[in-house]
Design an enzyme around this catalytic site. Structure first.
Site, PDB file in Angstrom:
ATOM      1  N   ARG A   1      40.528  48.662  41.719  1.00 29.28           N
ATOM      2  CA  ARG A   1      40.265  47.514  42.585  1.00 29.28           C
ATOM      3  C   ARG A   1      39.696  48.030  43.896  1.00 29.28           C
ATOM      4  O   ARG A   1      40.191  49.036  44.426  1.00 29.28           O
ATOM      5  CB  ARG A   1      41.573  46.773  42.923  1.00 29.28           C
ATOM      6  CG  ARG A   1      42.315  46.205  41.753  1.00 29.28           C
ATOM      7  CD  ARG A   1      43.787  46.016  42.104  1.00 29.28           C
ATOM      8  NE  ARG A   1      44.432  47.296  42.391  1.00 29.28           N
ATOM      9  CZ  ARG A   1      45.636  47.432  42.933  1.00 29.28           C
ATOM     10  NH1 ARG A   1      46.323  46.376  43.301  1.00 29.28           N
ATOM     11  NH2 ARG A   1      46.162  48.634  43.133  1.00 29.28           N
TER      12      ARG A   1
ATOM     13  N   LYS B   1      37.893  46.404  29.017  1.00 34.21           N
ATOM     14  CA  LYS B   1      37.527  46.181  30.414  1.00 34.21           C
ATOM     15  C   LYS B   1      37.137  44.731  30.691  1.00 34.21           C
ATOM     16  O   LYS B   1      37.694  44.075  31.581  1.00 34.21           O
ATOM     17  CB  LYS B   1      36.381  47.118  30.799  1.00 34.21           C
ATOM     18  CG  LYS B   1      35.765  46.851  32.155  1.00 34.21           C
ATOM     19  CD  LYS B   1      36.796  46.976  33.257  1.00 34.21           C
ATOM     20  CE  LYS B   1      36.286  46.423  34.566  1.00 34.21           C
ATOM     21  NZ  LYS B   1      35.635  47.386  35.394  1.00 34.21           N
TER      22      LYS B   1
ATOM     23  N   LEU C   1      48.224  34.919  40.980  1.00 35.36           N
ATOM     24  CA  LEU C   1      48.494  33.473  41.011  1.00 35.36           C
ATOM     25  C   LEU C   1      48.374  32.955  42.443  1.00 35.36           C
ATOM     26  O   LEU C   1      49.059  32.008  42.817  1.00 35.36           O
ATOM     27  CB  LEU C   1      49.888  33.166  40.464  1.00 35.36           C
ATOM     28  CG  LEU C   1      50.076  33.268  38.947  1.00 35.36           C
ATOM     29  CD1 LEU C   1      51.492  32.827  38.556  1.00 35.36           C
ATOM     30  CD2 LEU C   1      49.046  32.417  38.184  1.00 35.36           C
TER      31      LEU C   1
ATOM     32  N   ALA D   1      46.590  30.821  44.750  1.00 35.62           N
ATOM     33  CA  ALA D   1      45.595  29.743  44.729  1.00 35.62           C
ATOM     34  C   ALA D   1      44.825  29.729  46.045  1.00 35.62           C
ATOM     35  O   ALA D   1      45.326  30.148  47.079  1.00 35.62           O
ATOM     36  CB  ALA D   1      46.293  28.410  44.508  1.00 35.62           C
ATOM     37  N   GLY D   2      43.608  29.230  45.982  1.00 37.44           N
ATOM     38  CA  GLY D   2      42.802  29.166  47.199  1.00 37.44           C
ATOM     39  C   GLY D   2      41.346  28.929  46.854  1.00 37.44           C
ATOM     40  O   GLY D   2      41.044  28.195  45.908  1.00 37.44           O
TER      41      GLY D   2
ATOM     42  N   CYS E   1      32.504  41.892  40.430  1.00 38.95           N
ATOM     43  CA  CYS E   1      33.005  42.126  39.064  1.00 38.95           C
ATOM     44  C   CYS E   1      33.410  40.851  38.322  1.00 38.95           C
ATOM     45  O   CYS E   1      32.779  40.492  37.324  1.00 38.95           O
ATOM     46  CB  CYS E   1      34.192  43.084  39.127  1.00 38.95           C
ATOM     47  SG  CYS E   1      33.757  44.643  39.926  1.00 38.95           S
TER      48      CYS E   1
ATOM     49  N   ARG F   1      29.670  40.817  48.234  1.00 40.21           N
ATOM     50  CA  ARG F   1      28.992  40.305  47.036  1.00 40.21           C
ATOM     51  C   ARG F   1      29.720  39.061  46.509  1.00 40.21           C
ATOM     52  O   ARG F   1      30.925  39.082  46.326  1.00 40.21           O
ATOM     53  CB  ARG F   1      28.956  41.384  45.941  1.00 40.21           C
ATOM     54  CG  ARG F   1      27.906  42.455  46.197  1.00 40.21           C
ATOM     55  CD  ARG F   1      27.952  43.517  45.136  1.00 40.21           C
ATOM     56  NE  ARG F   1      29.192  44.271  45.172  1.00 40.21           N
ATOM     57  CZ  ARG F   1      29.566  45.150  44.235  1.00 40.21           C
ATOM     58  NH1 ARG F   1      28.811  45.360  43.184  1.00 40.21           N
ATOM     59  NH2 ARG F   1      30.697  45.814  44.350  1.00 40.21           N
TER      60      ARG F   1
HETATM   61  C1  UGA Z   1      38.473  43.585  39.788  1.00 40.78           C
HETATM   62  C2  UGA Z   1      39.669  43.969  38.911  1.00 40.78           C
HETATM   63  O1  UGA Z   1      40.876  43.534  39.538  1.00 40.78           O
HETATM   64  C3  UGA Z   1      39.713  45.486  38.707  1.00 40.78           C
HETATM   65  O2  UGA Z   1      40.779  45.825  37.828  1.00 40.78           O
HETATM   66  C4  UGA Z   1      38.383  45.932  38.101  1.00 40.78           C
HETATM   67  O3  UGA Z   1      38.336  47.334  37.926  1.00 40.78           O
HETATM   68  C5  UGA Z   1      37.258  45.525  39.035  1.00 40.78           C
HETATM   69  O4  UGA Z   1      37.274  44.104  39.213  1.00 40.78           O
HETATM   70  C6  UGA Z   1      35.965  45.950  38.419  1.00 40.78           C
HETATM   71  O5  UGA Z   1      35.583  45.392  37.387  1.00 40.78           O
HETATM   72  O6  UGA Z   1      35.360  46.926  38.870  1.00 40.78           O
HETATM   73  P1  UGA Z   1      38.011  43.641  42.434  1.00 40.78           P
HETATM   74  O7  UGA Z   1      36.690  42.995  42.122  1.00 40.78           O
HETATM   75  O8  UGA Z   1      38.064  44.806  43.365  1.00 40.78           O
HETATM   76  O9  UGA Z   1      38.696  44.164  41.078  1.00 40.78           O
HETATM   77  O10 UGA Z   1      38.902  42.500  43.058  1.00 40.78           O
HETATM   78  P2  UGA Z   1      40.257  41.739  42.659  1.00 40.78           P
HETATM   79  O11 UGA Z   1      41.374  42.336  43.411  1.00 40.78           O
HETATM   80  O12 UGA Z   1      40.381  41.600  41.190  1.00 40.78           O
HETATM   81  O13 UGA Z   1      39.944  40.303  43.288  1.00 40.78           O
HETATM   82  C7  UGA Z   1      38.851  39.539  42.781  1.00 40.78           C
HETATM   83  C8  UGA Z   1      38.762  38.204  43.483  1.00 40.78           C
HETATM   84  O14 UGA Z   1      39.827  37.364  43.084  1.00 40.78           O
HETATM   85  C9  UGA Z   1      38.811  38.239  45.008  1.00 40.78           C
HETATM   86  O15 UGA Z   1      37.821  37.386  45.520  1.00 40.78           O
HETATM   87  C10 UGA Z   1      40.195  37.736  45.335  1.00 40.78           C
HETATM   88  O16 UGA Z   1      40.263  37.114  46.594  1.00 40.78           O
HETATM   89  C11 UGA Z   1      40.418  36.753  44.216  1.00 40.78           C
HETATM   90  N1  UGA Z   1      41.847  36.510  43.901  1.00 40.78           N
HETATM   91  C12 UGA Z   1      42.632  37.522  43.461  1.00 40.78           C
HETATM   92  C13 UGA Z   1      42.352  35.238  44.027  1.00 40.78           C
HETATM   93  O17 UGA Z   1      41.638  34.284  44.416  1.00 40.78           O
HETATM   94  N2  UGA Z   1      43.666  35.018  43.727  1.00 40.78           N
HETATM   95  C14 UGA Z   1      44.467  36.005  43.290  1.00 40.78           C
HETATM   96  O18 UGA Z   1      45.648  35.732  43.010  1.00 40.78           O
HETATM   97  C15 UGA Z   1      43.946  37.302  43.157  1.00 40.78           C
END
Ligand code: UGA
Length: 449
Positions: free
Chosen positions: A155, A208, A254, A256-257, A264, A334
């Site tokens: 992440r 993945k 989980l 929300a927002g 990704c 992005r």
């Molecule tokens: C995501 C995956 O979590 C990684 O495991 C993966 O390796 C990576 O993509 C990738 O394919 O390279 P990342 O894009 O860094 O990682 O971000 P996340 O932490 O997954 O968050 C993604 C989005 O979801 C963010 O905009 C975040 O704000 C949102 N989010 C996350 C929510 O709206 N609610 C949540 O409960 C969690």
């Protein structure tokens, strides 16, 4: 081992530095000479906590260096990691694999001894088998070049930690020899107890995209329930907290927002949808279109709520936006929901000022029409509404009374359900959020990611 890492973006730069940290000799290669010059100098061209330290350790010890030549990479490496980007093809749902093909076409004909190519980029299932056949055509006679696929689960914001202490290592390969090589590459991590899951190529690719699609589904699920909360007068944070006590569900992802963005999750669910259609199983994953639609509708809802709070129009209004990155702990903008919403309001006539502790420079490049301020006070001065769109920890600690003294109207939209709304209400703010019509409980501080 002598390792090359081709592509030194968010994934490759971290991987190169961490491989050197594990004790390998590493050459990082990228076509972007400016990026390579920065990395060679020990400067990380983006914000990633902890990376600068690992990078300078590698450079200082002589184990890590950078260059732009695939020919040099071909001469140097026993193992070549492919870490180039696979963004969404403009105008299509599918992924753009041109950078992966360019690496294979450029590198393989130049190798002079047996080696292992290891794909880490996220690709549609079936890509690796196709590339393996292509490698067979391109490899010089007498040289054995094999392909493995070893997807990355890191992440942004936790990339170093996730690379050195991952939840699991997944690798697809056709031969025991390829797995044996990868077990040597990752020996310190495997010795620390991290499971190494040996699979075929297609399963590794699919792990993945399935993982990312599942995470996206989880987020859109809770966001859909947030709409039901709004309609029923329930509080999504209370619902999610209580659901999360069930180990089978879990509280993570989980939150929300305003939904998910980044480089990704959005493109991966679309690429999976496109690939499933090619494979003749479009119907099986058609729910991913709903996942995408629910996600994008969050941005529209946020825009509409902000407009309501302003009495129906953005024209001439001062709007303060807290957060530009797609999530906290990164400078990556992005497909950022925050920037998307900020831009939509600006287009409708608002004067939008944005604050982000790390991502303002990147945001300015892609959204130059927005205003940017260096501190939160300047951002909120004379604001008619404040929108909290990326949950950086410093926003949670804001003093609503102090901020209330500098805005024009005490009006808040919490797009991440992360602020202590009761404190804001007590300080005289009109507050709205998604899925929390009247309640005030904030979600726990450390559960994100
Ligand atoms: C995501 C995956 O979590 C990684 O495991 C993966 O390796 C990576 O993509 C990738 O394919 O390279 P990342 O894009 O860094 O990682 O971000 P996340 O932490 O997954 O968050 C993604 C989005 O979801 C963010 O905009 C975040 O704000 C949102 N989010 C996350 C929510 O709206 N609610 C949540 O409960 C969690």
């Amino acid at each position: 081992m002598r390792i090359t890492v081709i592509g030194t973006g968010y994934l490759g730069a971290v991987h190169a530095a961490c491989m050197a940290d594990l004790g390998h000799e590493v050459l990082g290669v990228d076509t972007d000479a400016e990026k390579i010059a920065a990395l060679a100098d020990g400067r990380v061209p983006f914000f990633e906590p902890g990376l600068a330290e690992v990078l300078s350790r590698g450079i200082g010890s002589g184990a890590l260096r950078f260059g732009t030549s695939l020919a040099e990479a071909a001469r140097f490496g026993d193992v070549h990691f492919i870490c180039v980007g696979t963004p969404q093809l403009p105008g299509f749902q599918a992924a753009d694999l041109s950078a992966v093909h360019a690496v294979i076409n450029g590198l393989v004909p130049q190798v002079t001894r047996d080696c292992l190519m290891v794909g880490k980029s996220t690709v549609p299932v079936g890509t690796a088998a196709h590339l393996a056949a292509r490698i067979g055509q391109l490899a010089p006679g007498g040289v054995d070049v094999e392909l493995a696929w070893n997807p990355e689960f890191l992440r942004e914001g936790f990339a170093v930690e996730d690379t050195l202490r991952p939840s699991r290592l997944v690798a697809g390969a056709a031969s025991a020899g390829a797995h044996a090589t990868l077990r040597v590459v990752y020996a310190p991590i495997i010795h620390a107890g991290v499971p190494y899951i040996a699979t075929d190529l297609a399963s590794a690719e699919l792990v993945k995209v399935s993982a990312n699609a599942f995470l996206a589904t989880k987020i859109s699920f809770i966001n859909a329930i947030a709409d039901v909360c709004d309609a029923a007068g329930a509080d999504i944070n209370v619902v999610a907290n209580a659901m999360g006590y069930d180990d089978r569900i879990g509280r993570r992802f989980l939150a929300a927002g305003i939904g998910f963005g980044g480089g990704c999750l959005p493109k991966d669910i679309r690429a999976l949808t496109a690939r499933a259609a090619e494979l003749g199983v479009a119907d099986s994953v058609c729910f991913l279109r709903e996942v995408d639609d629910v996600n994008m509708s969050r941005r529209r809802r946020a825009f509409e709520i902000a407009r309501d709070l302003l009495g129906g129009s953005f024209t001439g209004r001062n709007v303060a936006v807290l957060g530009a990155a797609f999530k906290p702990a990164t400078d990556d903008v992005r497909d950022s929901p925050a920037l998307h919403i900020a831009t939509a309001m600006q287009v409708e006539g608002a004067r939008v000022r944005v604050h982000d502790p790390k991502a303002a420079d990147n945001a300015r490049k892609v959204s130059p029409a927005l205003g940017y301020a260096l501190d939160i006070e300047e951002t909120c001065e004379q604001a008619d509404i404040v929108l909290h769109l990326t949950e950086w920890p410093q926003y949670r600690d804001l003093d609503p009374a102090a901020l209330g003294a500098i805005v024009r109207r005490r009006c808040l939209f919490d797009g991440r359900n992360a602020l202590p709304l009761d404190r804001w209400r007590t300080a005289g703010w009109a507050v709205r959020a998604l899925g929390r019509p009247a309640q005030t409980a904030a979600r726990p501080a450390a559960e994100h990611g």
